[in-house]
Design a protein around this motif. Structure first.
Motif, PDB file in Angstrom:
ATOM      1  N   GLU A   1     -43.107 -94.770 -25.478  1.00  0.00           N
ATOM      2  CA  GLU A   1     -41.704 -95.129 -25.684  1.00  0.00           C
ATOM      3  C   GLU A   1     -41.423 -96.515 -25.134  1.00  0.00           C
ATOM      4  O   GLU A   1     -40.738 -97.328 -25.757  1.00  0.00           O
ATOM      5  N   LYS A   2     -41.969 -96.746 -23.931  1.00  0.00           N
ATOM      6  CA  LYS A   2     -41.723 -98.052 -23.306  1.00  0.00           C
ATOM      7  C   LYS A   2     -42.321 -99.176 -24.150  1.00  0.00           C
ATOM      8  O   LYS A   2     -41.659-100.168 -24.447  1.00  0.00           O
ATOM      9  N   GLU A   3     -43.566 -98.972 -24.555  1.00  0.00           N
ATOM     10  CA  GLU A   3     -44.241 -99.980 -25.386  1.00  0.00           C
ATOM     11  C   GLU A   3     -43.464-100.201 -26.664  1.00  0.00           C
ATOM     12  O   GLU A   3     -43.280-101.325 -27.120  1.00  0.00           O
ATOM     13  N   LYS A   4     -43.017 -99.102 -27.255  1.00  0.00           N
ATOM     14  CA  LYS A   4     -42.339 -99.194 -28.540  1.00  0.00           C
ATOM     15  C   LYS A   4     -41.059-100.006 -28.414  1.00  0.00           C
ATOM     16  O   LYS A   4     -40.789-100.889 -29.226  1.00  0.00           O
ATOM     17  N   SER A   5     -40.282 -99.709 -27.371  1.00  0.00           N
ATOM     18  CA  SER A   5     -39.019-100.429 -27.301  1.00  0.00           C
ATOM     19  C   SER A   5     -39.266-101.907 -26.999  1.00  0.00           C
ATOM     20  O   SER A   5     -38.564-102.777 -27.508  1.00  0.00           O
ATOM     21  N   LYS A   6     -40.321-102.192 -26.214  1.00  0.00           N
ATOM     22  CA  LYS A   6     -40.642-103.591 -25.944  1.00  0.00           C
ATOM     23  C   LYS A   6     -41.069-104.292 -27.233  1.00  0.00           C
ATOM     24  O   LYS A   6     -40.605-105.377 -27.568  1.00  0.00           O
ATOM     25  N   ASP A   7     -41.954-103.620 -27.961  1.00  0.00           N
ATOM     26  CA  ASP A   7     -42.477-104.148 -29.212  1.00  0.00           C
ATOM     27  C   ASP A   7     -41.359-104.434 -30.211  1.00  0.00           C
ATOM     28  O   ASP A   7     -41.242-105.524 -30.770  1.00  0.00           O
ATOM     29  N   PHE A   8     -40.519-103.417 -30.420  1.00  0.00           N
ATOM     30  CA  PHE A   8     -39.426-103.567 -31.371  1.00  0.00           C
ATOM     31  C   PHE A   8     -38.520-104.709 -30.970  1.00  0.00           C
ATOM     32  O   PHE A   8     -38.127-105.537 -31.779  1.00  0.00           O
ATOM     33  N   LYS A   9     -38.172-104.721 -29.697  1.00  0.00           N
ATOM     34  CA  LYS A   9     -37.244-105.756 -29.260  1.00  0.00           C
ATOM     35  C   LYS A   9     -37.825-107.133 -29.533  1.00  0.00           C
ATOM     36  O   LYS A   9     -37.171-107.998 -30.114  1.00  0.00           O
TER      37      LYS A   9
END
Lengths: 424, 364
Positions: free
Chosen positions: B324-332
């Motif tokens: 989740e953390k990686e995903k939100s960083k990636d998306f942002k």
């Protein structure tokens, strides 16, 4: 002293707050997300409306002559038919009243145009092109598709799409009112055409005009006439031109008209693709509703429709106008052909020593007609040129200014988004 | 056709487990698939979320192999290269996978043995296996602890998010296509404007029209670049995450299977105890001995499976939170990049039109 400004990040930074505090300026506490309370926003709105109203007509401001002012203040859309309210204000005594309105349909405009075209006396004039039929097909089809796809979309997405479609519908509507208005204004500002009896009837007659309109047979008749005309055109264009001015004009107009037809088609395609891109953004933003990318879509959509209004409409209008100019040339060439034929007939008569007087009279008539056409033709074509240049200038400037305005809006929005995301 | 494309994989590292600091190797697509297969076999049973590699594409590769010299093959190779790069970066980002000797070998070793059987095990193939398995596994009917509500919720979230992303991806693809269309139409329009400008006899207007044609030409380039950025930044991001969410679901299913195994062991143990009880009654001493041995065996299994289940639950939870953390960083970061690209193109647009405006004003 109290300062009012909203909570934009540039207003609420520490440096700004310190600056204001140092100078003992108190700031009015401001609720979040309240542009409607901000007085300056209403000024922008007013300015926007004013600019938009000014940017209405495609051609130059035609309603200059106060003796006969025409506009279309109102229009109703009923299913397939649009009812225009044609409003006239005049100081001319030839009219019964100084200020009056009549309801008219699109077919009435076409009738007026066709009668003018078929009037012999106006053979030497450029008749303003007839306004195109109101076309609500595209937005209506989209509306239908939207209704069918409603179940697959979120409520937000649906509302947004619907809003866009309504805006498109409105744009088509405004456009059709505009072209009909411009048609009448061209007539009213023309020294000869404004005095036409049928024009007056059109403006004044408060009953339904349909009895005076063409019936099917007549329509067919003119269709065939047009067919014959294009065949003649081929022959006529082979006739040697006697006048340099007209020779140049003919070459120019033939070339220009094909180019402008091409450009119009391309511009249409381009703006349609642009609209597709805008539509896609609506779908995207509806799904990404956590970000405020939705405003971006509105701007993109508006860019597409403004582009269309300015550029495409300009090109389309002039495409039709060029056709009218070509028609003038055609009539004159026809007159020249007649004159030459009459010359030949006269020579033959002289040879045979038969019906000389008749042939001479016919030849004189042809010559007169030809001269008259040449004279008024020259006048018309010169003024047409001037009109065209002015109109292009106006619309190209407006289009460029709009593009810049929208791009700057876009940039502000995007920057806001980026800052928001980075600070999160 | 034995031709294939080799991709250069360059590594720069300060980690002591590698022989050098910077090094490069050449790998082909099947090597990447091979790596994925090895990692899946080893780690998926632990509940690790293993990043899936890009899809196989028969059409794309055939075009390239046939040697089609057009932009679509170049696009295909570039898309694949970028996707493989992201795949590897996700793998080395993962703390446990990075420690895996296969990963190290992939990055370092000069020649890798050909990976076989990768036609069955592409990302999609693995997912299909997972999906079939999940159909067979029954849902948990007994809530063991509060944390199971957590797992259920998260799984639901993942499933709905996957749906959303798929929808979004379809729209972004349509955006890319429409923008490409806009590109083409703008170019054609620019040409016709130039021709119109040539025909125009008023010199100032003629010049203005030619200028307009040039502006539209520049717009075409702008649109083209924007379409590329739409695709590479947005569409590919979505495609990657759709695949990743599939892998996440796979994880959750693994946990299910572990729980299943534990439950089945428990019921087998129960049956064995019943058998023992019956034997006590019937007084068959040698069979009784065997039954007792079986019970001990199964008791051991139950304990172990329970421990496995607990362990996998912990891992899945940890993995999920990391994901989740990686995903939100990636998306942002990707969305910011995309918005910045949009911003840039608007800035250039303004420049073009501002340059045109004086030309338009000079008409007449």
């Amino acid at each position: 002293m109290t300062l009012q400004h909203d909570n934009a990040t540039s207003h609420t930074t520490r440096s700004v707050c310190d600056f204001l505090q140092d100078r003992n300026v108190s700031v009015l506490p401001w609720p979040a997300k309240s542009p409607d309370l901000n007085p300056i926003e209403h000024v922008w709105d007013l300015l926007d409306r004013r600019v938009r109203d000014r940017a209405r007509s495609v051609s130059v401001d035609l309603n200059n002559d106060a003796s006969l002012l025409i506009d279309i203040p109102d229009a109703l859309c009923e299913r397939d038919k649009v009812k225009f309210t044609v409003h006239t204000k005049t100081t001319l005594s030839s009219f019964q009243k100084p200020d009056f309105s009549v309801p008219r349909q699109h077919e009435d405009f076409i009738w007026l145009h066709d009668t003018l075209v078929e009037t012999e006396d106006y053979a030497g004039l450029i008749i303003p092109p007839a306004p195109p039929k109101p076309d609500f097909e595209s937005p209506r089809e989209k509306m239908h598709k939207l209704g069918e796809g409603e179940a697959t979309m979120t409520k937000e997405e649906y509302t947004k799409m619907k809003q866009e479609l309504e805006a498109e519908y409105l744009a088509v509507f405004k456009k059709t009112v505009q072209v009909h208005e411009v048609f009448l204004q061209r007539l009213s500002s023309h020294p000869i055409l404004s005095k036409d009896r049928n024009f007056q009837i059109f403006l004044e007659y408060d009953q339904d005009l349909s009895v005076r309109r063409k019936n099917a047979k007549e329509t067919f008749g003119s269709f065939f006439k047009n067919m014959v005309k294009s065949a003649d055109e081929v022959i006529i264009s082979g006739i040697k031109e006697v006048d340099d001015f007209f020779e140049q004009e003919k070459t120019f107009l033939l070339d220009y008209s094909s180019k402008i037809k091409d450009s119009t088609a391309r511009a249409e395609k381009m703006t349609r693709s642009h609209k597709n891109v805008a539509d896609d953004y609506i779908h995207i933003s509806a799904t990404l509703n956590s970000l405020s990318v939705d405003d971006n879509t509105k701007v993109e959509g508006r860019v597409a429709s403004d582009e269309e209004l300015k550029l495409t409409e300009l090109l389309r209008y002039y495409m039709l106008d060029i056709q009218a100019a070509k028609d003038l040339l055609y009539r004159r060439a026809r007159a020249l052909a007649d004159y030459e034929n009459s010359n030949k007939a006269l020579d033959k008569a002289r040879l045979k020593s038969k019906d000389i007087a008749q042939a001479e009279e016919h030849q004189q008539q042809c010559l007169q007609k030809f001269d008259k056409l040449s004279e008024s033709g020259k006048r018309e074509l010169t003024s047409f040129k001037g009109r065209r240049v002015v109109a292009f200038r106006k619309n190209l400037i407006e289009m460029a200014e709009l593009e810049i305005k929208h791009a700057k809006n876009n940039m502000a929005l995007l920057q806001g988004c980026i800052e928001l995301l980075k600070s999160n | 056709m034995n031709a294939y494309i080799a991709y250069k994989v360059s590594t720069r590292t300060t980690l002591p487990m590698f022989k050098n600091r910077t090094f490069s190797v050449w790998r082909r697509f099947s090597d990447f698939l091979g790596l994925y297969e090895k990692l899946s076999v080893k780690h998926s049973l632990n509940g690790c979320i293993i990043p899936p590699p890009p899809e196989k594409s028969i059409v794309g590769m055939t075009k390239v192999k046939v040697g089609k010299e057009d932009s679509s093959s170049a696009d295909f190779v570039e898309t694949r290269r970028a996707a493989l790069e992201r795949y590897l970066q996700r793998v080395v980002c993962h703390p446990s996978l990075l420690q895996d000797p296969d990963v190290r070998e992939f990055l370092e070793r000069d020649e890798l043995p050909r990976a076989v059987g990768t036609h069955t095990l592409s990302g999609a193939g693995f997912l299909k296996m997972i999906n079939r398995a999940s159909d067979a596994v029954s849902k948990m009917t007994v809530k063991i602890s509060d944390s199971d509500a957590w797992f259920d919720n998260k799984l639901q979230e993942v499933e709905s998010e996957e749906l959303q992303l798929r929808k979004l991806h379809a729209v972004v693809e349509s955006l890319v296509n429409h923008r490409k269309e806009l590109c083409g139409n703008t170019a054609v329009f620019a040409k016709s404007m130039a021709m119109l400008g040539n025909s125009e006899d008023n010199t100032a207007l003629s010049r203005a029209l030619s200028q307009l044609a040039e502006v539209e030409d520049k717009m075409e380039t702008l649109h083209q670049e924007q379409a590329a950025s739409d695709f590479f930044i947005l569409a590919e991001l979505l495609a990657d995450y759709i695949r990743l969410l599939g892998a996440v679901r796979g994880c959750f299913e693994q946990r299910m299977k572990t729980w299943q195994r534990w439950q089945e062991a428990q019921s087998t143990l129960q049956k064995k105890r019943e058998v023992e009880a019956k034997l006590l009654w019937a007084n068959k001493p040698d069979k009784l001995q065997q039954a007792k041995e079986e019970i001990t065996e199964w008791e051991g299994k139950v304990t172990q499976y329970e421990r496995d289940f607990d362990r996998i639950s912990v891992t899945v939870r940890k993995e999920f939170l990391r994901f989740e953390k990686e995903k939100s960083k990636d998306f942002k970061s990707q969305i910011v990049k995309y918005l910045e690209s949009l911003l840039q193109s608007q800035q250039r647009l303004v420049k073009f039109w501002e340059a045109f405006l004086p030309e338009a004003k000079a008409i007449g």
